[in-house]
Motif scaffolding. Structure first.
Motif, short mmCIF file in Angstrom:
data_model
loop_
_atom_site.label_atom_id
_atom_site.label_comp_id
_atom_site.label_asym_id
_atom_site.label_seq_id
_atom_site.Cartn_x
_atom_site.Cartn_y
_atom_site.Cartn_z
N UNK A 129 4.58 -5.09 -11.09
CA UNK A 129 3.65 -4.89 -11.84
C UNK A 129 2.89 -3.72 -10.81
N UNK A 130 3.03 -3.77 -9.57
CA UNK A 130 2.30 -2.70 -8.89
C UNK A 130 3.01 -1.44 -9.03
N UNK A 131 4.34 -1.37 -9.05
CA UNK A 131 4.92 -0.06 -9.26
C UNK A 131 4.65 0.48 -10.56
N UNK A 132 4.65 -0.46 -11.62
CA UNK A 132 4.49 0.01 -12.98
C UNK A 132 2.98 0.60 -13.23
N UNK A 145 -2.68 -5.69 -4.73
CA UNK A 145 -1.99 -5.58 -3.20
C UNK A 145 -2.77 -6.79 -2.50
N UNK A 146 -4.00 -6.68 -2.51
CA UNK A 146 -4.69 -7.57 -1.70
C UNK A 146 -4.82 -9.04 -2.00
N UNK A 147 -4.61 -9.32 -3.52
CA UNK A 147 -4.70 -10.45 -4.13
C UNK A 147 -3.63 -10.89 -5.03
N UNK A 148 -2.36 -10.70 -4.63
CA UNK A 148 -1.19 -11.02 -5.38
C UNK A 148 -1.09 -12.21 -6.24
N UNK A 149 -1.63 -13.25 -5.45
CA UNK A 149 -1.67 -14.63 -6.28
C UNK A 149 -2.46 -14.76 -7.53
N UNK A 150 -3.18 -13.63 -7.55
CA UNK A 150 -4.17 -13.63 -8.83
C UNK A 150 -3.45 -13.24 -10.06
N UNK A 151 -2.37 -12.36 -9.95
CA UNK A 151 -1.70 -12.20 -11.11
C UNK A 151 -0.53 -12.82 -11.28
N UNK A 152 -0.24 -13.75 -10.25
CA UNK A 152 1.08 -14.81 -10.29
C UNK A 152 0.54 -16.07 -10.92
N UNK A 153 -0.58 -16.05 -11.06
CA UNK A 153 -1.43 -17.37 -11.37
C UNK A 153 -0.59 -17.89 -13.03
N UNK A 194 0.85 -1.19 -0.09
CA UNK A 194 0.04 -0.11 -0.14
C UNK A 194 0.93 1.18 -0.02
N UNK A 195 1.89 1.23 0.84
CA UNK A 195 2.63 2.39 1.05
C UNK A 195 3.77 2.59 -0.44
N UNK A 196 3.97 1.54 -1.18
CA UNK A 196 4.62 1.63 -2.32
C UNK A 196 3.80 2.14 -3.30
N UNK A 197 2.58 1.77 -3.28
CA UNK A 197 1.40 2.37 -4.40
C UNK A 197 1.42 3.68 -4.08
N UNK A 198 1.33 4.27 -2.72
CA UNK A 198 1.17 5.67 -2.43
C UNK A 198 2.25 6.39 -3.03
N UNK A 199 3.42 5.85 -2.68
CA UNK A 199 4.78 6.57 -3.27
C UNK A 199 4.89 6.72 -4.72
N UNK A 200 4.55 5.48 -5.41
CA UNK A 200 4.44 5.72 -6.72
C UNK A 200 3.67 6.62 -7.31
N UNK A 201 2.38 6.80 -6.94
CA UNK A 201 1.23 7.67 -7.41
C UNK A 201 1.68 8.99 -7.19
N UNK A 202 2.35 9.50 -6.12
CA UNK A 202 2.73 10.63 -5.80
C UNK A 202 3.84 11.18 -6.80
N UNK A 203 4.84 10.23 -6.74
CA UNK A 203 6.04 10.48 -7.67
C UNK A 203 5.75 10.43 -9.08
N UNK A 204 4.88 9.78 -9.37
CA UNK A 204 4.37 9.57 -10.97
C UNK A 204 3.74 10.95 -11.38
N UNK A 205 3.09 11.75 -10.34
CA UNK A 205 2.79 12.86 -10.92
C UNK A 205 3.68 14.11 -11.16
N UNK A 206 4.84 13.84 -10.86
CA UNK A 206 5.93 14.87 -10.82
C UNK A 206 6.98 14.26 -11.36
#
Length: 424
Positions: A357-360, A409-417, A315-327
């Motif tokens: 995948x989350x960072x991108x 974030x909450x279902x990582x196994x879903x994308x690793x399938x 969650x923290x990584x996603x928030x950091x990326x969302x903020x950094x990605x704007x600038x």
């Protein structure tokens, strides 16, 4: 204090709209020289940052996308999708998403998609009763599928920096990209229910058959590229080269390309690749400064002090990326943050593929967000509309993309399938 001054210098240059590479390069060089390091060290760091075999795929994937755009592949996909969806209410909105999804298998760049498809789709949508704001929003947000769906240039960069399998990262990105298309389609469905003036295009099986013939060969491109990578026949770099050759042959067969067009395409490719690699090199210089000042260790201590829960970390990584990605440009953010976040992820047991995948995806949302928002400016300059109008049109479409971040974030196994099924 010296690092703080360097970061303030970078921020000031970015606010003055200095290109990202130079905004990083100048303060980074000043820091090194001010602290007694040689200019030779700076040159070696810059050279080493780009001397990476995985990064060699970047110019080839850019060439692939450029050849696909010049070969008229987007036009063929658009005509076929339009023929299929002509009678569906709001069909042009779905067509925009479908074409972006199809073209993303070849382009890997949101900017390329926005430029190539915006000129085709937005005028058509306005002609059939769609508002300009909605048209800009659906086309701009659909373009974000390209850097998530393989072949993805950000994924190649992350894989090179994080020493993870490019094939596994490509495979894990497929489901989120498809979910993006589905989520955007839901927004279109809700919007068109409230628009009684939308006109359909008409449907004809003959038109479907005629336009369908034109997309058979182009749709073999992702089969060759991704099938080759995931099947273990090609490395990503080799697959990009084979795909580029295939797209060149298609362009020549369709008579959309001639030998005289190649110098222009090569120049476009070199300029785009050089801009990306210059960002990689300059950000690596700043990354070295961070390493000397032990910023990664301090960040690790801070984050591990805040939480030892892998989910909260994501969650923290996603928030950091969302903020950094704007600038800041997404490539620069990846080069700076992947070496810092990867050890923390390993410590917490977070799968590096999930992290990638989350960072991108989180960073790509920034492409539609001021003040950097590259896709915003491309759409604005291509279609001669204010940047604010593009952003207001795209805002509703960010909701499903943020929701997909939560799924990762909450279902990582879903994308690793899918990587697991392919043995990657």
């Amino acid at each position: 204090m010296t690092v703080v001054l360097m970061l303030l210098g970078i921020a000031a240059l970015l606010l003055l709209r200095v290109p990202v590479a130079f905004a990083f390069l100048g303060p980074g060089l000043v820091y090194l020289l001010a602290t007694g390091h040689s200019g030779g060290l700076a040159m070696r760091l810059i050279a080493d940052a780009t001397a990476s075999f995985p990064l060699l795929a970047i110019p080839l994937f850019i060439l692939l996308g450029s050849l696909a755009a010049h070969a008229g592949i987007a036009d063929r996909l658009f005509d076929f999708a339009l023929a299929l969806m002509g009678k569906v209410r709001g069909g042009l909105g779905y067509v925009s998403i479908g074409v972006s999804l199809g073209f993303s298998w070849m382009s890997g760049s949101a900017v390329a998609d926005a430029a190539a498809l915006g000129k085709i789709q937005v005028p058509q949508m306005e002609k059939h009763g769609y508002s300009r704001r909605f048209s800009l929003g659906v086309v701009g947000s659909s373009a974000l599928i390209a850097p998530v769906m393989p072949p993805s240039i950000p994924a190649v960069i992350f894989a090179g920096l994080g020493a993870v399998s490019t094939g596994a990262l490509f495979a894990a990105s497929v489901i989120p990209a498809v979910l993006m298309a589905f989520g955007l389609a839901v927004v279109v469905f809700i919007w068109v229910r409230r628009q009684p003036d939308i006109r359909d295009i008409g449907f004809s099986w003959a038109r479907v058959a005629e336009t369908g013939k034109g997309v058979i060969a182009p749709l073999l491109a992702p089969v060759i590229i991704l099938g080759g990578i995931l099947g273990g026949f090609f490395t990503p770099t080799e697959a990009a080269a084979v795909g580029s050759l295939y797209m060149l042959v298609l362009g020549l067969v369709y008579k959309k390309l001639t030998i005289r067009d190649l110098p222009k395409i090569f120049v476009e490719t070199v300029m785009t690749a050089a801009a990306i690699m210059l960002i990689v090199a300059s950000a690596a210089l700043v990354g070295y400064v961070f390493a000397v000042e032990r910023i990664p260790q301090d960040l690790a201590s801070l984050l591990l002090g805040l939480t030892s829960d892998p989910t909260l970390f994501l969650v923290l990584v996603a928030l950091i990326m969302l903020i950094l990605g704007t600038v800041v440009d997404a490539v620069a953010v990846l080069v700076l943050t992947v070496p810092m976040l990867m050890p923390i992820a390993t410590e917490l047991g977070v799968d590096p593929i999930v992290l990638g995948v989350l960072m991108i995806l989180s960073l790509m949302i920034g492409l539609l967000t001021p003040p950097v928002g590259t896709v915003l400016y491309v759409m604005s300059s291509t279609l001669k509309v204010p940047v604010g109008e593009v952003f207001r049109g795209a805002a509703p479409f960010m909701i499903p993309m943020l929701a997909i971040c939560l799924v990762i974030i909450f279902f990582p196994d879903f994308i690793l399938w899918l990587p697991a099924q392919l043995g990657l």
